[in-house]
Write a protein that holds these residues in place. Structure first.
Motif, short mmCIF file in Angstrom:
data_model
loop_
_atom_site.label_atom_id
_atom_site.label_comp_id
_atom_site.label_asym_id
_atom_site.label_seq_id
_atom_site.Cartn_x
_atom_site.Cartn_y
_atom_site.Cartn_z
N LYS A 139 -143.23 29.52 77.80
CA LYS A 139 -142.69 30.60 78.65
C LYS A 139 -141.30 31.02 78.19
CE LYS A 139 -144.66 30.50 83.26
NZ LYS A 139 -144.57 29.81 84.53
N LYS A 140 -140.51 30.01 77.85
CA LYS A 140 -139.12 30.28 77.42
C LYS A 140 -139.11 31.06 76.11
CE LYS A 140 -134.77 27.62 77.14
NZ LYS A 140 -134.09 28.00 78.37
N ILE A 141 -140.03 30.72 75.21
CA ILE A 141 -140.11 31.43 73.92
C ILE A 141 -140.49 32.90 74.17
CG2 ILE A 141 -141.41 31.62 71.74
CD1 ILE A 141 -141.91 28.51 72.07
N LYS A 142 -141.47 33.07 75.06
CA LYS A 142 -141.96 34.42 75.38
C LYS A 142 -140.81 35.30 75.91
CE LYS A 142 -144.99 35.57 78.75
NZ LYS A 142 -146.24 35.54 79.52
N LYS A 143 -140.02 34.71 76.78
CA LYS A 143 -138.90 35.43 77.36
C LYS A 143 -137.85 35.75 76.29
CE LYS A 143 -135.86 35.09 81.30
NZ LYS A 143 -135.10 34.15 82.06
N PHE A 144 -137.60 34.79 75.44
CA PHE A 144 -136.58 34.95 74.39
C PHE A 144 -136.99 36.03 73.39
CE2 PHE A 144 -134.87 33.55 70.18
CZ PHE A 144 -133.53 33.78 70.44
N LEU A 145 -138.25 36.01 72.98
CA LEU A 145 -138.69 36.94 71.93
C LEU A 145 -139.21 38.28 72.49
CD1 LEU A 145 -140.55 34.47 69.51
CD2 LEU A 145 -138.24 35.38 69.30
N LYS A 146 -139.45 38.30 73.78
CA LYS A 146 -140.01 39.51 74.44
C LYS A 146 -141.36 39.90 73.83
CE LYS A 146 -135.74 41.59 76.17
NZ LYS A 146 -134.64 40.89 75.54
N CYS A 147 -142.26 38.92 73.79
CA CYS A 147 -143.62 39.20 73.32
C CYS A 147 -144.57 38.92 74.49
CB CYS A 147 -143.97 38.30 72.14
SG CYS A 147 -143.79 36.56 72.53
N ASN A 148 -145.83 39.29 74.35
CA ASN A 148 -146.78 39.07 75.45
C ASN A 148 -147.35 37.66 75.49
OD1 ASN A 148 -146.37 41.68 76.11
ND2 ASN A 148 -148.35 42.44 75.37
N TYR A 149 -147.57 37.08 74.31
CA TYR A 149 -148.19 35.75 74.25
C TYR A 149 -147.41 34.88 73.27
CZ TYR A 149 -152.01 38.48 76.18
OH TYR A 149 -152.76 39.34 76.95
N SER A 150 -147.13 33.65 73.66
CA SER A 150 -146.51 32.71 72.72
C SER A 150 -147.16 31.35 72.88
CB SER A 150 -145.01 32.62 72.96
OG SER A 150 -144.76 31.79 74.06
N TYR A 151 -147.43 30.71 71.76
CA TYR A 151 -148.08 29.40 71.77
C TYR A 151 -147.33 28.47 70.83
CZ TYR A 151 -151.66 32.15 73.96
OH TYR A 151 -152.31 33.01 74.80
N VAL A 152 -147.33 27.19 71.18
CA VAL A 152 -146.76 26.21 70.25
C VAL A 152 -147.90 25.45 69.59
CG1 VAL A 152 -144.54 25.94 71.41
CG2 VAL A 152 -146.47 24.52 72.14
N CYS A 153 -147.61 24.92 68.42
CA CYS A 153 -148.60 24.11 67.70
C CYS A 153 -147.81 23.07 66.90
CB CYS A 153 -149.48 24.99 66.82
SG CYS A 153 -148.54 26.01 65.68
N ASN A 154 -148.53 22.22 66.14
CA ASN A 154 -147.79 21.07 65.60
C ASN A 154 -147.11 21.25 64.24
OD1 ASN A 154 -150.23 20.86 64.27
ND2 ASN A 154 -150.99 19.24 65.62
N SER A 155 -147.14 22.44 63.69
CA SER A 155 -146.30 22.75 62.50
C SER A 155 -146.29 24.25 62.24
CB SER A 155 -146.82 22.02 61.24
OG SER A 155 -148.05 22.57 60.83
N GLY A 156 -145.37 24.66 61.40
CA GLY A 156 -145.36 26.07 60.97
C GLY A 156 -146.61 26.37 60.15
N THR A 157 -147.05 25.39 59.39
CA THR A 157 -148.27 25.55 58.58
C THR A 157 -149.48 25.78 59.49
OG1 THR A 157 -147.28 24.04 56.99
CG2 THR A 157 -149.64 24.45 56.75
N ALA A 158 -149.56 24.99 60.57
CA ALA A 158 -150.65 25.17 61.54
C ALA A 158 -150.57 26.57 62.16
CB ALA A 158 -150.57 24.10 62.62
N ALA A 159 -149.33 27.03 62.43
CA ALA A 159 -149.17 28.38 63.02
C ALA A 159 -149.72 29.44 62.07
CB ALA A 159 -147.69 28.63 63.32
N ILE A 160 -149.44 29.29 60.77
CA ILE A 160 -149.93 30.26 59.78
C ILE A 160 -151.46 30.19 59.70
CG2 ILE A 160 -149.99 30.75 57.28
CD1 ILE A 160 -146.97 29.84 57.28
#
Ligand SMILES: Cc1ncc(COP(=O)(O)O)c(C=O)c1O
Length: 381
Positions: A39-60
């Motif tokens: 939620k905090k990331i979403k507010k900071f970046l002003k995007c509709n959806y934000s998710y966390v995962c266990n690495s930047g590689t996983a995010a890609i």
């Protein structure tokens, strides 16, 4: 004196308290801190959806999966980048085309993207990965125009750029707001703007992409909302979840991001002032005045051929003086796993020959930075 690394995390007592607090919850994964952090990331970046995962590689990887990339789909990516996006694309058997980069910034440019499309006579391009090397989000407006022309997805490998902003038609947007990209990815590795130990962030404004991200992040499981013991598997997913313990650290770190960015900016400006006109053979990349960087790296280019020296000589010299500089990055085509022949990529070659990242991190003291600057100046004398 101890070695001066090129990057280092900043952890304070609030971070430690947050982590300890997370350990006393009933759920230490898939629990309250995951939700709070997202939620905090979403507010900071002003995007509709934000998710966390266990690495930047996983995010890609999640980004590539959730936009529906399939075997033999065409994807363009920078010839100079950390290997994560190339490895993930390879694992999905995508057709990868490396785009040359600007010889000073190490980033793809609109011209280089168009060159790659023309040279390879590409038709159905599915996606382009951009990477804001060092945290400087360059050329977003122009690259967005190319996206519109060819109708491909843009995945931002923004692992260096949490907190960075760019200007589009006179308005500032945060990288990760996904206003001019389909999906953005960040790393929470200790050397990045903020850390969760290991971790990644993925953001989008697209509802169906968002749904796919949550599916692929956790085994492709679709749970029956009324009967928790029943579930179906509707995608071949992964376990890319981030624990609450990590999220507690990330959450606390995100509260300090403006302080982190300010400190990094100050270090960047000191380097800039001291080195910008110091010697004609030392070049500091010129970034657009329309961007607000995250100042993840301070990159210099040294024209070693003019000094009749090479980069290894300089890196060894720094090492002897206990300064650990770094290379961001070795071009992908130089690795043994890259089997294709490359034709030109002149910018990437020059960038690789000349570029070096100097130490920059929140707690880098003025005394240490003065020492680094003096060591560099002495090299030229
Ligand atoms: C540009 C870039 N892309 C991707 C990654 C991968 O992130 P992680 O190490 O969190 O998997 C990194 C991290 O080093 C990175 O710097």
């Amino acid at each position: 004196m101890k070695n001066i690394p090129y990057g280092k995390q900043f952890i304070d007592n609030k971070d430690k308290k947050s982590v300890i607090n997370s350990l006393s919850h009933d759920l230490i994964t898939t629990g309250p801190y995951v939700e709070k952090f997202e939620k905090k990331i979403k507010k900071f970046l002003k995007c509709n959806y934000s998710y966390v995962c266990n690495s930047g590689t996983a995010a890609i990887h999640l980004a590539m999966l959730s936009i529906g990339l399939k075997k033999n789909d065409i994807i363009l990516m920078p010839a100079v980048n950390f290997i994560a996006s190339y490895n993930m694309a390879k694992s999905m058997q995508l057709k990868i085309y490396l785009v040359d980069v600007d010889e000073q910034t190490g980033q793809v440019t609109p011209g280089k993207i168009q060159e790659c499309i023309n040279y390879n006579k590409l038709k159905k391009i599915k996606a382009l990965i951009v990477m804001y090397n060092g945290g400087y989000p360059e050329n977003i407006e122009k690259i967005y125009k190319i996206k519109k022309k060819y109708n491909f997805f843009i995945i931002e490998d923004a692992c260096h750029a949490l907190g960075a902003e760019y200007k589009y038609k006179n308005k500032y947007y945060k990288v990760g707001s996904c206003k001019h990209a389909d999906i953005s990815t960040f790393s929470l590795h200790p050397l990045k703007t903020i850390t969760s130990g290991e971790g990644g962030i993925i953001t989008t404004n697209n509802h169906s992409i968002a749904k796919k991200i949550t599916l692929f992040r956790s085994h492709g499981i679709l749970r029956n909302k009324k009967m928790h013991w029943k579930y179906d598997i509707i995608e071949n997913g992964y376990n890319y979840r981030l624990s609450d313990i990590n999220c507690a650290l990330g959450f606390s770190q995100l509260s300090k991001i403006n302080f982190f960015l300010k400190k990094r900016k100050k270090i960047y400006e000191k380097y800039l002032n001291e080195l910008k006109t110091f010697n004609l053979n030392l070049i500091i990349p010129k970034y657009s005045s329309d961007i607000k960087s995250s100042f993840h790296l301070f990159i210099i280019n040294i024209l070693f051929h003019k000094l009749k020296k090479n980069k290894d000589h300089f890196m060894k010299y720094l090492l002897q003086k206990k300064v650990i500089a770094q290379q961001h990055y070795i071009p992908i085509y130089k690795f043994s796993i890259y089997k294709k022949k490359i034709s030109s990529l002149i910018g990437s070659k020059k960038y690789y020959n000349n570029s070096i990242s100097l130490p920059i991190y929140v707690n880098l003291s003025k005394k240490k930075q003065d020492k680094i600057i003096k060591i560099i100046k002495n090299y030229f004398n």
